[in-house]
Every structure is written in structure tokens, then in C-alpha cells.
Design an enzyme around this catalytic site. Structure first.
Site, PDB file in Angstrom:
ATOM      1  N   ASN A   1       0.812  -1.226   0.000  1.00 41.80           N
ATOM      2  CA  ASN A   1       0.000   0.000   0.000  1.00 41.80           C
ATOM      3  C   ASN A   1       0.845   1.276   0.000  1.00 41.80           C
ATOM      4  O   ASN A   1       0.368   2.322  -0.427  1.00 41.80           O
ATOM      5  CB  ASN A   1      -1.001  -0.015   1.153  1.00 41.80           C
ATOM      6  CG  ASN A   1      -2.097  -1.057   0.913  1.00 41.80           C
ATOM      7  OD1 ASN A   1      -2.284  -1.511  -0.224  1.00 41.80           O
ATOM      8  ND2 ASN A   1      -2.794  -1.453   1.952  1.00 41.80           N
TER       9      ASN A   1
ATOM     10  N   ARG B   1      -7.964  -0.377  -6.040  1.00 39.84           N
ATOM     11  CA  ARG B   1      -8.388   0.790  -5.274  1.00 39.84           C
ATOM     12  C   ARG B   1      -7.431   1.969  -5.505  1.00 39.84           C
ATOM     13  O   ARG B   1      -7.827   3.118  -5.582  1.00 39.84           O
ATOM     14  CB  ARG B   1      -8.367   0.387  -3.790  1.00 39.84           C
ATOM     15  CG  ARG B   1      -8.824   1.426  -2.838  1.00 39.84           C
ATOM     16  CD  ARG B   1     -10.316   1.508  -2.804  1.00 39.84           C
ATOM     17  NE  ARG B   1     -10.766   2.623  -2.001  1.00 39.84           N
ATOM     18  CZ  ARG B   1     -11.921   3.230  -2.186  1.00 39.84           C
ATOM     19  NH1 ARG B   1     -12.740   2.845  -3.150  1.00 39.84           N
ATOM     20  NH2 ARG B   1     -12.279   4.235  -1.417  1.00 39.84           N
TER      21      ARG B   1
ATOM     22  N   CYS C   1     -10.972  -4.369  -3.117  1.00 42.92           N
ATOM     23  CA  CYS C   1     -11.674  -5.425  -2.395  1.00 42.92           C
ATOM     24  C   CYS C   1     -13.063  -4.949  -1.977  1.00 42.92           C
ATOM     25  O   CYS C   1     -13.236  -3.804  -1.562  1.00 42.92           O
ATOM     26  CB  CYS C   1     -10.880  -5.825  -1.159  1.00 42.92           C
ATOM     27  SG  CYS C   1      -9.415  -6.779  -1.555  1.00 42.92           S
TER      28      CYS C   1
ATOM     29  N   ARG D   1     -16.741   2.141   0.736  1.00 42.74           N
ATOM     30  CA  ARG D   1     -15.488   2.756   0.307  1.00 42.74           C
ATOM     31  C   ARG D   1     -15.686   4.066  -0.457  1.00 42.74           C
ATOM     32  O   ARG D   1     -15.384   4.190  -1.650  1.00 42.74           O
ATOM     33  CB  ARG D   1     -14.642   1.743  -0.479  1.00 42.74           C
ATOM     34  CG  ARG D   1     -14.483   0.445   0.292  1.00 42.74           C
ATOM     35  CD  ARG D   1     -13.405  -0.437  -0.224  1.00 42.74           C
ATOM     36  NE  ARG D   1     -12.059   0.016   0.123  1.00 42.74           N
ATOM     37  CZ  ARG D   1     -10.955  -0.647  -0.190  1.00 42.74           C
ATOM     38  NH1 ARG D   1     -11.036  -1.767  -0.853  1.00 42.74           N
ATOM     39  NH2 ARG D   1      -9.780  -0.181   0.156  1.00 42.74           N
TER      40      ARG D   1
ATOM     41  N   ILE E   1     -15.313   8.092  -1.593  1.00 42.35           N
ATOM     42  CA  ILE E   1     -14.144   8.905  -1.972  1.00 42.35           C
ATOM     43  C   ILE E   1     -14.412  10.393  -1.719  1.00 42.35           C
ATOM     44  O   ILE E   1     -13.723  11.251  -2.236  1.00 42.35           O
ATOM     45  CB  ILE E   1     -13.731   8.682  -3.446  1.00 42.35           C
ATOM     46  CG1 ILE E   1     -14.940   8.863  -4.367  1.00 42.35           C
ATOM     47  CG2 ILE E   1     -13.077   7.340  -3.661  1.00 42.35           C
ATOM     48  CD1 ILE E   1     -14.544   9.135  -5.797  1.00 42.35           C
ATOM     49  N   ASP E   2     -15.443  10.658  -0.916  1.00 42.28           N
ATOM     50  CA  ASP E   2     -15.802  12.067  -0.669  1.00 42.28           C
ATOM     51  C   ASP E   2     -14.660  12.879  -0.060  1.00 42.28           C
ATOM     52  O   ASP E   2     -14.508  14.064  -0.359  1.00 42.28           O
ATOM     53  CB  ASP E   2     -17.052  12.136   0.232  1.00 42.28           C
ATOM     54  CG  ASP E   2     -16.834  11.427   1.561  1.00 42.28           C
ATOM     55  OD1 ASP E   2     -16.409  10.254   1.540  1.00 42.28           O
ATOM     56  OD2 ASP E   2     -17.047  12.039   2.616  1.00 42.28           O
ATOM     57  N   GLN E   3     -13.830  12.248   0.780  1.00 38.41           N
ATOM     58  CA  GLN E   3     -12.745  13.008   1.421  1.00 38.41           C
ATOM     59  C   GLN E   3     -11.614  13.315   0.434  1.00 38.41           C
ATOM     60  O   GLN E   3     -10.942  14.327   0.550  1.00 38.41           O
ATOM     61  CB  GLN E   3     -12.202  12.259   2.645  1.00 38.41           C
ATOM     62  CG  GLN E   3     -13.233  12.030   3.729  1.00 38.41           C
ATOM     63  CD  GLN E   3     -13.869  13.331   4.212  1.00 38.41           C
ATOM     64  OE1 GLN E   3     -13.182  14.253   4.640  1.00 38.41           O
ATOM     65  NE2 GLN E   3     -15.189  13.422   4.119  1.00 38.41           N
TER      66      GLN E   3
ATOM     67  N   ASP F   1      -6.684  -4.477   8.260  1.00 34.00           N
ATOM     68  CA  ASP F   1      -6.144  -5.478   7.327  1.00 34.00           C
ATOM     69  C   ASP F   1      -5.638  -6.731   8.040  1.00 34.00           C
ATOM     70  O   ASP F   1      -5.211  -7.683   7.387  1.00 34.00           O
ATOM     71  CB  ASP F   1      -5.015  -4.864   6.476  1.00 34.00           C
ATOM     72  CG  ASP F   1      -5.552  -3.846   5.480  1.00 34.00           C
ATOM     73  OD1 ASP F   1      -6.774  -3.794   5.274  1.00 34.00           O
ATOM     74  OD2 ASP F   1      -4.736  -3.092   4.914  1.00 34.00           O
TER      75      ASP F   1
ATOM     76  N   ILE G   1     -13.607   0.069  10.770  1.00 37.53           N
ATOM     77  CA  ILE G   1     -13.189   0.842   9.594  1.00 37.53           C
ATOM     78  C   ILE G   1     -14.094   0.562   8.388  1.00 37.53           C
ATOM     79  O   ILE G   1     -14.567   1.492   7.732  1.00 37.53           O
ATOM     80  CB  ILE G   1     -11.709   0.534   9.209  1.00 37.53           C
ATOM     81  CG1 ILE G   1     -10.789   0.599  10.431  1.00 37.53           C
ATOM     82  CG2 ILE G   1     -11.239   1.463   8.075  1.00 37.53           C
ATOM     83  CD1 ILE G   1     -10.538   1.972  11.012  1.00 37.53           C
TER      84      ILE G   1
HETATM   85  C1  EPZ Z   1      -6.404   1.683   2.315  1.00 39.18           C
HETATM   86  O1  EPZ Z   1      -7.719   1.703   1.755  1.00 39.18           O
HETATM   87  C2  EPZ Z   1      -5.813   0.365   1.941  1.00 39.18           C
HETATM   88  N1  EPZ Z   1      -5.776   0.251   0.498  1.00 39.18           N
HETATM   89  C3  EPZ Z   1      -6.635  -0.765   2.556  1.00 39.18           C
HETATM   90  O2  EPZ Z   1      -5.950  -1.970   2.298  1.00 39.18           O
HETATM   91  C4  EPZ Z   1      -6.728  -0.579   4.057  1.00 39.18           C
HETATM   92  O3  EPZ Z   1      -7.654  -1.521   4.563  1.00 39.18           O
HETATM   93  C5  EPZ Z   1      -7.229   0.814   4.398  1.00 39.18           C
HETATM   94  O4  EPZ Z   1      -6.416   1.819   3.718  1.00 39.18           O
HETATM   95  C6  EPZ Z   1      -7.193   1.115   5.893  1.00 39.18           C
HETATM   96  O5  EPZ Z   1      -5.887   0.985   6.366  1.00 39.18           O
HETATM   97  C7  EPZ Z   1      -4.805   0.816  -0.200  1.00 39.18           C
HETATM   98  O6  EPZ Z   1      -3.907   1.447   0.332  1.00 39.18           O
HETATM   99  C8  EPZ Z   1      -4.825   0.644  -1.670  1.00 39.18           C
HETATM  100  P1  EPZ Z   1      -9.183   4.551   3.927  1.00 39.18           P
HETATM  101  P2  EPZ Z   1      -8.542   3.034   1.614  1.00 39.18           P
HETATM  102  O7  EPZ Z   1      -9.288   5.681   2.974  1.00 39.18           O
HETATM  103  O8  EPZ Z   1      -7.596   4.112   1.171  1.00 39.18           O
HETATM  104  C9  EPZ Z   1     -13.736   5.903   4.855  1.00 39.18           C
HETATM  105  C10 EPZ Z   1      -5.679  -4.187   1.708  1.00 39.18           C
HETATM  106  O9  EPZ Z   1      -6.171  -5.270   2.094  1.00 39.18           O
HETATM  107  N2  EPZ Z   1     -13.564   6.888   3.784  1.00 39.18           N
HETATM  108  O10 EPZ Z   1      -8.186   4.623   5.021  1.00 39.18           O
HETATM  109  O11 EPZ Z   1      -9.736   2.746   0.806  1.00 39.18           O
HETATM  110  C11 EPZ Z   1     -13.761   4.499   4.316  1.00 39.18           C
HETATM  111  O12 EPZ Z   1     -15.035   4.137   3.848  1.00 39.18           O
HETATM  112  C12 EPZ Z   1      -6.577  -3.002   1.539  1.00 39.18           C
HETATM  113  O13 EPZ Z   1      -4.473  -4.037   1.439  1.00 39.18           O
HETATM  114  C13 EPZ Z   1     -14.554   7.842   3.585  1.00 39.18           C
HETATM  115  O14 EPZ Z   1     -15.582   7.869   4.252  1.00 39.18           O
HETATM  116  O15 EPZ Z   1      -8.957   3.211   3.118  1.00 39.18           O
HETATM  117  C14 EPZ Z   1     -13.298   3.712   5.512  1.00 39.18           C
HETATM  118  O16 EPZ Z   1     -14.391   3.503   6.365  1.00 39.18           O
HETATM  119  C15 EPZ Z   1      -8.006  -3.303   1.805  1.00 39.18           C
HETATM  120  N3  EPZ Z   1     -14.367   8.763   2.592  1.00 39.18           N
HETATM  121  C16 EPZ Z   1     -12.315   4.657   6.206  1.00 39.18           C
HETATM  122  O17 EPZ Z   1     -12.609   5.945   5.699  1.00 39.18           O
HETATM  123  C17 EPZ Z   1     -13.243   8.778   1.809  1.00 39.18           C
HETATM  124  O18 EPZ Z   1     -13.156   9.653   0.938  1.00 39.18           O
HETATM  125  C18 EPZ Z   1     -10.848   4.367   5.955  1.00 39.18           C
HETATM  126  O19 EPZ Z   1     -10.613   4.283   4.551  1.00 39.18           O
HETATM  127  C19 EPZ Z   1     -12.249   7.825   2.030  1.00 39.18           C
HETATM  128  C20 EPZ Z   1     -12.426   6.881   3.027  1.00 39.18           C
END
Ligand code: EPZ
Length: 430
Positions: free
Chosen positions: A23, A93, A117, A122, A124-126, A305, A327
Site C-alpha cells: 500500500n 483501489r 476489495c 469505500r 471517496i468524498d474526502q 487489514d 473501519i
Molecule cells: C487503504 O484503503 C488500503 N488500500 C486498505 O488496504 C486498508 O484496509 C485501508 O487503507 C485502511 O488501512 C490501499 O492502500 C490501496 P481509507 P482506503 O481511505 O484508502 C472511509 C488491503 O487489504 N472513507 O483509510 O480505501 C472508508 O469508507 C486493503 O491491502 C470515507 O468515508 O482506506 C473507511 O471507512 C483493503 N471517505 C475509512 O474511511 C473517503 O473519501 C478508511 O478508509 C475515504 C475513506
């Protein structure tokens, strides 16, 4: 029909070398597009998600040269399109990091909406909030996120949720914006720090990565660099838990023990011995595991994870445990598969209530996603008799040479592609 065939029941023993963090690598490779000069990146894991992003970068016009299995040279001086919408990219992703990197350098990009996954909605608003704050016009059209800006202007951004992806993407765009950006409520994961260190090695000015306030002073240009990606905390954690479930003795090598603290702490709590040295951690499990409570949290909390892996371990622990996923809302899909092996787990909302059983029995299973797939392999290694796991392409997104590394620890596992190979495996392992 690629499958893992496993005969469980023997303890994993030995040493295993951990690769670069997937990642972190996904974001760092995308960030290499932000300079016209040549960038050399080492410790890049050879897994399918990485190969997908590299091939998308080539489609954009980047020259990607592999100097070895884990070393990649990238030159992005000849980018000829700002549209990234290839088929392979739709599955991952991290496609969203191309958006941040291209927007930083070219003030414009169109990138397919992220896949990845299926573990929750998931959003992307942020990411969009971060880009907009920097002056980007963001639209979603025809399945693409379309970014366009006259110029990027530093800003003050408070992220409403702690998100790794949006923290890194905002950091990428802000690295080349005019003036100062502050990201508050930033994610603190080791890979956020690694991406900041990589950008700084190219001439960016980023401070505070690893804390919840990141300050970025934008620069006009970035330059060449040579960089080594940090070890993969989750790959390491998976082998550490594999030692626990098989009552083994495994040393994970080439790791940063500090990044593994929450994982080591839980292993000790459930009855394992954990020994740390400078760049290795040894896990010894000599008795039955005991129950505990765990809740996934952003770093330095227990990682989401690693949630399926600890659930598999607690499924065999004495007493009743709970695992709360805070999460992602849909990360317990593998529990039905574990039930086929005799696990006693009930999911209520975002909590799994686990009554430990004394043994798992082998069964045909389907991997629902990357980490859950790895956890099912671990369950198979602990189980009596044979387990066959389908959909292993999910596992291969993030674990390099998974079955070979496990074989190196004495596991009876093979990657088979036909019924004939499966029968051959059964004959071989007896
Ligand atoms: C990253 O996903 C990783 N993927 C994930 O790894 C990992 O589970 C996750 O971070 C948490 O550590 C990659 O790096 C490619 P987040 P990401 O943004 O970026 C919410 C693996 O198995 N959120 O930290 O998608 C979201 O829904 C994968 O290697 C918003 O609401 O995770 C979640 O509840 C699976 N709005 C939380 O934040 C947004 O715009 C954390 O998501 C973005 C996220």
C-alpha cells in the site's frame, strides 16, 4: 482454476523474509509520475495490484523499466494522455493515486472510479474534499473522476474521517500547489510517512507525516530520487498470526518492529511469546491460545487489514472473544467459510462473537477478498486434513510468493491449476 491446496496440521517453523509494503508502493509508484526526471524505486513487491498500476502508468506514457524483480525505474517525461481508464485499473483501489499525482503535475486528470476489495462502500468524498479545497474542479462523468484546475492553491483541510487514501492523495496534490497546505485529522499509518519521505526525497517540503497534522509547502518542481519502500506490516503480521494458529515458531525478517506493535501486543495477550530484535520479530506459540477483545482502529491501533487473521486465531482460542470492525462495514464475509471448517462465530452488526473451538477441519473454501483469503489459508494450515481455496487471485493481489514462503516454513501447500495437480498434491503430502 488456480487454487491453493493445503494439508493442515503441522506447525510453521523457520524464517520468512518480508517484502516491501504494497500500500506504500502503490502510492509511491504513482507519485513517481510527478517528476520528469528518472526515479529508481527499490523493494517494490511483485504482486498483481502493483503490476496493474505499473501497466496503467505505461499506458499514460511513462517509461517503466524493471531492473530486477523488486527494482523499478520510472521516467514520466513523455506522458501523452491524462486519462487512465484501463481494464486492469478498474479492479484496484489505488487508481485514485494516479489522480492525485497527475493533478499535482498537470493540473488535470481523468481516472476511472476506484475498485478494490469488496469490504464496504469505500467512499471517496474526502479525496474530493481535499482536491476541491486545493482549487480543483472535480466532476464524476462516465465512470471517471475528472479533475481540472487553473492552478492549485494551498489550503487548510480537515478530513472528516481518518483515511489513508485521502490523506495521501491530498498530500500528493498539495506537494505541488502554491503556498502552504495543512491537513488535519490526517491518517498516521507508516505508509503515509513513507510516501511523504519519498516526496521529500524528490524535493517536496512535507512535515508532520505520522502525526495527525501534516503541513506541506508546495514546490514548483520535483526531481529524481532513489528510494527504498518500507517493509509490509500486514504481510509480516499475517505470518506472525500463521505461527500462532499452527502452534509454530516463526521469525519474520526485514521488518520494522515498531510498525508491528499492535499486532505483537495482541499475540502476547493471547498467549504467544514475541521476541523483537532490530529488524526481526519471532513469534512462538507453544500452548492453546486464549480469548481476547479486539477492535480495529486507524494506526497505531489494530489494523483492519489484520482483522480476518486475528479472527481465525481466536476461532481456535479457549473461551469467548469479540472482534469489532470499525473501519469497513462489510469485512466479515469470510466467516461463513470458516463455519464450514467448524468455527463457531456469530456476527452481530460490526462485531464477531467467537466461541473458540478446539480444531478446524479442512473444507473447500472461496476467498472473498485479499486479507480474508490469506486468513482462510491460515485456517487451512491449522486444520485437520485437506483445504482447497478458490479465488486465490485476490490473495495474489497482495502477497508475493505466498505458497512458496509458507512452504519455506514447512507448510504443506501448493498452487494447483487442475484436478490432476490437486490429486498429485494429495499423493505427495499423503
Ligand atoms: C487503504 O484503503 C488500503 N488500500 C486498505 O488496504 C486498508 O484496509 C485501508 O487503507 C485502511 O488501512 C490501499 O492502500 C490501496 P481509507 P482506503 O481511505 O484508502 C472511509 C488491503 O487489504 N472513507 O483509510 O480505501 C472508508 O469508507 C486493503 O491491502 C470515507 O468515508 O482506506 C473507511 O471507512 C483493503 N471517505 C475509512 O474511511 C473517503 O473519501 C478508511 O478508509 C475515504 C475513506
Amino acid at each position: 482454476m488456480e487454487q491453493y491446496a493445503i494439508k493442515g496440521g503441522n506447525p510453521l517453523v523457520g524464517e520468512v523474509e518480508i517484502g516491501g509494503a504494497k500500500n506504500a508502493a502503490l502510492a509511491i509508484l504513482a507519485a513517481a509520475l510527478m517528476t520528469d526526471e528518472t526515479v529508481l524505486i527499490d523493494n517494490v513487491p511483485d504482486v498483481s495490484d502493483i503490476n496493474a498500476i505499473l501497466s496503467a502508468m505505461q499506458d499514460l506514457g511513462a517509461i517503466v523499466t524493471r531492473l530486477g524483480r523488486h527494482t523499478v525505474k520510472i521516467n514520466a517525461s513523455q506522458i501523452h494522455t491524462l486519462v487512465a481508464d484501463g481494464e486492469e485499473l478498474k479492479k484496484i483501489r489505488a487508481s485514485y493515486y494516479l489522480l492525485g499525482a497527475l493533478t499535482a503535475k498537470y493540473k488535470e486528470a481523468r481516472v476511472v472510479l476506484p475498485g478494490g476489495c469488496n469490504i464496504g462502500s469505500r467512499a471517496i468524498d474526502q479525496h474530493i474534499k481535499g482536491f476541491k479545497a486545493l482549487g480543483v474542479d472535480v466532476r464524476i462523468e462516465h465512470g471517471l473522476i475528472c479533475n481540472k484546475a487553473e492552478h492549485l492553491k494551498g489550503s487548510h483541510i480537515y478530513l472528516d474521517v481518518v483515511t489513508v487514501g485521502a490523506t495521501i492523495n491530498t498530500m500528493l496534490a498539495a506537494a505541488m500547489a502554491d503556498g502552504q497546505t495543512t491537513i488535519e485529522n490526517a491518517a498516521k499509518e507508516p505508509h503515509v510517512v513513507d510516501v511523504a519521505n519519498f516526496l521529500n526525497s524528490m524535493g517536496a517540503n512535507i512535515k508532520g507525516a505520522g502525526t495527525d497534522v501534516i503541513r506541506i509547502r508546495g514546490v514548483e518542481k520535483l526531481h529524481k530520487t532513489e528510494y527504498t519502500i518500507i517493509p509490509d506490516q500486514i504481510e509480516a503480521g499475517t505470518y506472525m498470526f500463521a505461527a500462532a494458529v499452527t502452534k509454530g515458531d516463526v521469525t519474520v525478517k526485514n521488518v520494522i518492529p515498531k510498525h508491528l506493535e499492535s499486532i505483537s501486543a495482541k499475540l502476547m495477550e493471547i498467549g504467544c511469546e514475541v521476541e523483537e530484535s532490530d529488524d526481526a520479530v519471532r513469534v512462538v506459540a507453544s500452548k492453546r491460545l486464549t480469548h481476547t477483545q479486539v477492535k480495529t482502529l486507524p494506526y497505531p491501533g489494530f489494523p483492519t487489514d489484520m482483522q480476518p487473521q486475528i479472527t481465525v486465531a481466536l476461532g481456535l482460542a479457549e473461551g469467548t472473544s469479540t472482534v469489532t470492525e470499525s473501519i469497513f462495514e462489510n469485512r466479515f464475509k469470510y466467516v461463513d467459510e470458516l463455519t464450514k471448517m467448524g468455527a463457531s462465530i456469530k456476527v452481530e452488526g460490526n462485531t464477531a462473537i467467537i466461541d473458540g473451538v478446539s480444531r478446524y477441519t479442512g473444507a473447500p473454501l472461496v476467498a472473498p477478498d485479499l486479507r480474508a483469503g490469506a486468513a482462510l489459508v491460515m485456517a487451512g494450515l491449522a486444520a485437520e486434513e485437506y483445504t482447497v481455496i478458490d479465488n486465490i487471485q485476490f490473495i495474489e493481489r497482495g502477497y508475493e510468493d505466498f505458497h512458496l514462503k509458507l512452504q519455506g516454513l514447512g507448510a504443506k501447500i501448493d498452487r494447483v491449476t487442475s484436478e490432476k495437480e490437486l490429486q498429485k498434491f494429495k499423493l505427495k503430502v499423503g
